[in-house]
Write an enzyme that holds these catalytic residues in place. Sequence first.
Site, PDB file in Angstrom:
ATOM      1  NE  ARG A   1      -2.063   0.527   4.015  1.00  0.00           N
ATOM      2  CZ  ARG A   1      -1.251   1.077   4.916  1.00  0.00           C
ATOM      3  NH1 ARG A   1      -0.699   2.249   4.703  1.00  0.00           N
ATOM      4  NH2 ARG A   1      -0.980   0.452   6.046  1.00  0.00           N
TER       5      ARG A   1
ATOM      6  CG  HIS B   1      -5.378   1.671   7.203  1.00  0.00           C
ATOM      7  ND1 HIS B   1      -5.596   0.398   6.720  1.00  0.00           N
ATOM      8  CD2 HIS B   1      -6.481   1.996   7.926  1.00  0.00           C
ATOM      9  CE1 HIS B   1      -6.786  -0.032   7.153  1.00  0.00           C
ATOM     10  NE2 HIS B   1      -7.329   0.930   7.873  1.00  0.00           N
TER      11      HIS B   1
ATOM     12  CE1 TYR C   1       2.253   1.692   8.468  1.00  0.00           C
ATOM     13  CE2 TYR C   1       1.319   3.443   9.825  1.00  0.00           C
ATOM     14  CZ  TYR C   1       1.271   2.639   8.700  1.00  0.00           C
ATOM     15  OH  TYR C   1       0.259   2.790   7.792  1.00  0.00           O
TER      16      TYR C   1
HETATM   17  C1  LIG Z   1     -13.520  -6.659  13.363  1.00  0.00           C
HETATM   18  C2  LIG Z   1     -12.679  -5.414  13.207  1.00  0.00           C
HETATM   19  N1  LIG Z   1     -11.625  -5.215  14.024  1.00  0.00           N
HETATM   20  C3  LIG Z   1     -10.866  -4.114  13.898  1.00  0.00           C
HETATM   21  C4  LIG Z   1     -11.151  -3.180  12.937  1.00  0.00           C
HETATM   22  C5  LIG Z   1     -10.279  -1.927  12.777  1.00  0.00           C
HETATM   23  N2  LIG Z   1      -9.491  -2.046  11.549  1.00  0.00           N
HETATM   24  C6  LIG Z   1      -9.850  -1.385  10.433  1.00  0.00           C
HETATM   25  S1  LIG Z   1      -8.839  -1.688   9.162  1.00  0.00           S
HETATM   26  C7  LIG Z   1      -7.863  -2.706  10.086  1.00  0.00           C
HETATM   27  C8  LIG Z   1      -6.641  -3.360   9.491  1.00  0.00           C
HETATM   28  C9  LIG Z   1      -6.953  -4.324   8.411  1.00  0.00           C
HETATM   29  O1  LIG Z   1      -5.782  -4.720   7.777  1.00  0.00           O
HETATM   30  P1  LIG Z   1      -5.757  -5.706   6.557  1.00  0.00           P
HETATM   31  O2  LIG Z   1      -6.762  -6.790   6.756  1.00  0.00           O
HETATM   32  O3  LIG Z   1      -4.356  -6.132   6.338  1.00  0.00           O
HETATM   33  O4  LIG Z   1      -6.279  -4.851   5.326  1.00  0.00           O
HETATM   34  P2  LIG Z   1      -5.718  -3.526   4.653  1.00  0.00           P
HETATM   35  O5  LIG Z   1      -6.405  -2.374   5.330  1.00  0.00           O
HETATM   36  O6  LIG Z   1      -4.243  -3.499   4.814  1.00  0.00           O
HETATM   37  O7  LIG Z   1      -6.119  -3.567   3.214  1.00  0.00           O
HETATM   38  C10 LIG Z   1      -8.353  -2.799  11.383  1.00  0.00           C
HETATM   39  C11 LIG Z   1      -7.747  -3.594  12.456  1.00  0.00           C
HETATM   40  C12 LIG Z   1     -12.278  -3.421  12.101  1.00  0.00           C
HETATM   41  N3  LIG Z   1     -12.618  -2.592  11.102  1.00  0.00           N
HETATM   42  N4  LIG Z   1     -13.001  -4.558  12.243  1.00  0.00           N
END
Ligand SMILES: Cc1ncc(C[n+]2csc(CCOP(=O)(O)OP(=O)(O)O)c2C)c(N)n1
Length: 354
Positions: A257, A261, A270
């Site tokens: 990415r 985020h 980070y």
């Molecule tokens: C069940 C849940 N826990 C925590 C969150 C907060 N949260 C939003 S995005 C994220 C990270 C997700 O990372 P990844 O699955 O690697 O996807 P990316 O955003 O990198 O595409 C988190 C922990 C959430 N949206 N839903």
Amino acid sequence: MPITKAFEGKIDYVQILDKDGNIDQTLDPKLPDELLDKLYRFMVLARTWDKKCLALQRTGRMYTYAPLEGQEAIIVGAALALNKEDWIFPTYRESFLYHIRGAELWKINLGWMGMEDGLKLDKSMHCFPLAIPIATQFPHSVGAAYALKQKGIKAATLSFGGDGSTSEGDFHDALNFAGVLNTPSVFLVSNNGFAISVPRKWQTKSETIAQKALAYGIKGVQIDGNDVLCVYSTIKRALDMARDGKGQMLIEAVTYRMGPHTTADDPKKYRNEEEVAYWRERDPIKRFQLYLKGRGLWSMEYEQRILEESSKLVEDAVAKSEAYQPDPKEIFRYVFANMTPDLEEQMQQCFEKK
Ligand SMILES: Cc1ncc(C[n+]2csc(CCOP(=O)(O)OP(=O)(O)O)c2C)c(N)n1
């Protein structure tokens, strides 16, 4: 760095185009020129739109937005590999995919501007809502795939997630049920190195994410997610296999990415400049451009034309979404499927004539 090494002999790592646009002749999917053009155009449009959304958010004209820069090959390759009958289960990162499935860009903008109307997609597009809760889309997709199977419909489901989503129970439940019920399911994990600020190595001790498929008796493969030819052909093969009842596949697409985020994040906290520069050199659009150039399908004039067209599409979409007047009652209407008596009362109080 995200892992690109395959799990000893059990999981393949596949790349068709290297970072300089050179093709592995033995894996060339030999796609027609028209499709190559479409892949390129959509990737350029995705990037143009993404930049605009980021700028709109920074100037207070859009709310939170989840940038896609760096992940264009996954979004576009996946979208074009699908059949119309297939169903998709995207996350917040893949909203551009709705456009390739037929939604107008201005409506997707509306969604990010906080207006529910934008995300009311025509059912014929076979798109589930953008999953904000992490990993919930995986079991939904397996349930839908099971329904397709029971109804005898020849279609598959494609669900998306990030590396972080593979730490959720829902991911594992879904893969397990898909294998046991032999559903027409394909799972695509975009391993972009981070779950917000949490690096991939903190999600799992496994060398690859793809190898998790083996525990559930389904196929797993790790691919270069910045190589659109590889993304397209791997997903197409997996969907064909799923539709034919020949099994499920977990695809780990290794990518990065490039931006934050979401607009609420500051990646400088980070990750370091060298890492970003390393991935900038592996840009999915640049390498595909070099490949097309080598095949005589790309020129400066072509690039200029595509950039102008993309820019016009994006600007027109912004003008249309900004001119849109939502019904303010929607604030109350979309809290629950049916409004509670309390909400009804609050709505009446707000809109009653004074
Ligand atoms: C069940 C849940 N826990 C925590 C969150 C907060 N949260 C939003 S995005 C994220 C990270 C997700 O990372 P990844 O699955 O690697 O996807 P990316 O955003 O990198 O595409 C988190 C922990 C959430 N949206 N839903």
